[in-house]
Design an enzyme around this catalytic site. Structure first.
Site, PDB file in Angstrom:
ATOM      1  N   ASP A 251       0.813  -1.214   0.000  1.00  0.00           N
ATOM      2  CA  ASP A 251       0.000   0.000   0.000  1.00  0.00           C
ATOM      3  C   ASP A 251       0.851   1.272   0.000  1.00  0.00           C
ATOM      4  O   ASP A 251       2.066   1.230   0.218  1.00  0.00           O
ATOM      5  CB  ASP A 251      -0.971  -0.003   1.197  1.00  0.00           C
TER       6      ASP A 251
ATOM      7  N   ASN B 230      -7.777  -3.716  14.162  1.00  0.00           N
ATOM      8  CA  ASN B 230      -9.161  -4.036  13.782  1.00  0.00           C
ATOM      9  C   ASN B 230      -9.203  -5.173  12.757  1.00  0.00           C
ATOM     10  O   ASN B 230     -10.230  -5.430  12.147  1.00  0.00           O
ATOM     11  CB  ASN B 230      -9.853  -2.784  13.221  1.00  0.00           C
TER      12      ASN B 230
ATOM     13  N   HIS C  74      -7.331  -5.283   9.997  1.00  0.00           N
ATOM     14  CA  HIS C  74      -7.036  -4.907   8.601  1.00  0.00           C
ATOM     15  C   HIS C  74      -5.722  -5.527   8.136  1.00  0.00           C
ATOM     16  O   HIS C  74      -4.816  -5.796   8.923  1.00  0.00           O
ATOM     17  CB  HIS C  74      -7.077  -3.386   8.393  1.00  0.00           C
TER      18      HIS C  74
ATOM     19  N   GLU D 223      -9.820  -2.324   5.292  1.00  0.00           N
ATOM     20  CA  GLU D 223     -10.440  -2.124   6.605  1.00  0.00           C
ATOM     21  C   GLU D 223     -11.697  -2.994   6.731  1.00  0.00           C
ATOM     22  O   GLU D 223     -12.226  -3.462   5.717  1.00  0.00           O
ATOM     23  CB  GLU D 223     -10.831  -0.643   6.765  1.00  0.00           C
TER      24      GLU D 223
HETATM   25  C1  F6R Z   1       1.434  -1.727   6.250  1.00  0.00           C
HETATM   26  C2  F6R Z   1       0.081  -2.196   6.313  1.00  0.00           C
HETATM   27  C3  F6R Z   1      -0.715  -2.281   7.579  1.00  0.00           C
HETATM   28  C4  F6R Z   1       0.089  -2.769   8.778  1.00  0.00           C
HETATM   29  C5  F6R Z   1      -0.792  -2.869  10.025  1.00  0.00           C
HETATM   30  C6  F6R Z   1       0.002  -3.253  11.255  1.00  0.00           C
HETATM   31  O1  F6R Z   1       1.919  -1.720   4.917  1.00  0.00           O
HETATM   32  O2  F6R Z   1      -0.423  -2.486   5.291  1.00  0.00           O
HETATM   33  O3  F6R Z   1      -1.813  -3.140   7.352  1.00  0.00           O
HETATM   34  O4  F6R Z   1       0.662  -4.001   8.500  1.00  0.00           O
HETATM   35  O5  F6R Z   1      -1.419  -1.634  10.260  1.00  0.00           O
HETATM   36  O6  F6R Z   1       0.878  -2.216  11.559  1.00  0.00           O
HETATM   37  P1  F6R Z   1       1.980  -2.353  12.711  1.00  0.00           P
HETATM   38  O7  F6R Z   1       2.969  -3.340  12.230  1.00  0.00           O
HETATM   39  O8  F6R Z   1       2.567  -0.960  12.801  1.00  0.00           O
HETATM   40  O9  F6R Z   1       1.253  -2.777  13.937  1.00  0.00           O
END
Ligand code: F6R
Length: 241
Positions: free
Chosen positions: A67, A134, A136, A141
């Site tokens: 992303d 959540n 995702h 989401e």
């Molecule tokens: C990052 C991404 C997000 C993260 C997720 C967990 O490219 O796509 O889905 O993997 O928000 O983030 P952390 O590792 O910071 O807890």
């Protein structure tokens, strides 16, 4: 699903790096799907160490990231492009690495281009994922349906609020982002999920041991035939034993 419980973040990172390194050794011209966020940083550090020690060679490897924010130039230190260069790309000899282009105005065209790019590379051999609180994955989401391919999402007000602190003003926080879709992620041949910390324990249980539902996007991973989940003890504390 293969599950590894690591004693702490460092062990989780080393185990994740082992799996990524094995992929690169077994198929030197593989396509890696990569993630940003705090969880994979330790695994990236490990990979850099192994490259610097001469134990790993990325010269035939291509990467595609999950992303990118829409509207942020690569030079902005909050862009995922910047993050990936800082934590990985500038330290290793990756053949090519791609992220969605956050500066492309035409979202539909950019999503189509990125999806076609991934297919033209022959698909992703190993996709690394973090897990949102959540449920995702990427910027997919919780929703009523699983979004299939690369698409542009409106960031949730809570995400914009949480990100405000990284920007000079709230106006500068991106309101949209590009993300691989659920189908794009599910097409990867192998998936590696990394989770760390007690604050992820509930969502790890719900995503991997609860019902498969778009309200917990990561739950779809239960339907993939080759998923490895690596978590530290705190994140794995609530899984059924
Ligand atoms: C990052 C991404 C997000 C993260 C997720 C967990 O490219 O796509 O889905 O993997 O928000 O983030 P952390 O590792 O910071 O807890």
């Amino acid at each position: 699903m293969k599950i590894f419980i690591a004693k702490d973040y460092n062990e989780m990172s080393r185990k994740a790096a082992n799996i990524i390194a094995a992929q690169v050794i077994v198929k030197p011209d593989c396509v890696l799907g990569l993630a940003t966020g705090s969880t994979p940083i330790g695994a990236y550090e490990e990979l850099v160490k192994r490259y610097q020690a001469g134990d790993l060679d990325f010269s035939e490897v291509t990467s595609v990231n999950l992303d990118e924010y829409k509207g942020l130039p690569k030079e902005n230190d909050q862009s995922y492009d910047y993050f990936m260069r800082e934590h990985l790309f500038q330290h290793i000899n990756m053949k090519a690495s791609y992220l969605p282009d956050g500066m492309k105005e035409d979202a539909e065209e950019e999503c189509r281009r990125y999806e076609e790019l991934i297919q033209s590379l022959g698909g992703v051999d190993l996709q690394l994922l973090g897990l949102g609180h959540n449920g995702h994955i990427g910027f997919n989401e919780p929703a009523e349906i699983f979004e299939k391919e690369t698409h542009c999402v409106d960031l949730q007000p809570s995400t914009i609020e949480a990100n405000k602190r990284f920007f000079a003003s709230a106006d500068e926080v991106p309101k949209k982002a590009y993300t691989m879709g659920i189908q794009t992620i599910m097409r990867a041949k192998k998936i590696l999920v990394v989770v760390s910390g007690a604050d992820k324990a509930d969502i790890v249980r719900d995503a991997f041991f609860g019902p498969v539902t778009p309200h917990v996007p990561a739950s779809i991973l239960q339907m993939h035939s080759d998923v490895t989940l690596i978590g530290d003890e705190a994140a794995m504390a609530k899984i059924p034993r």
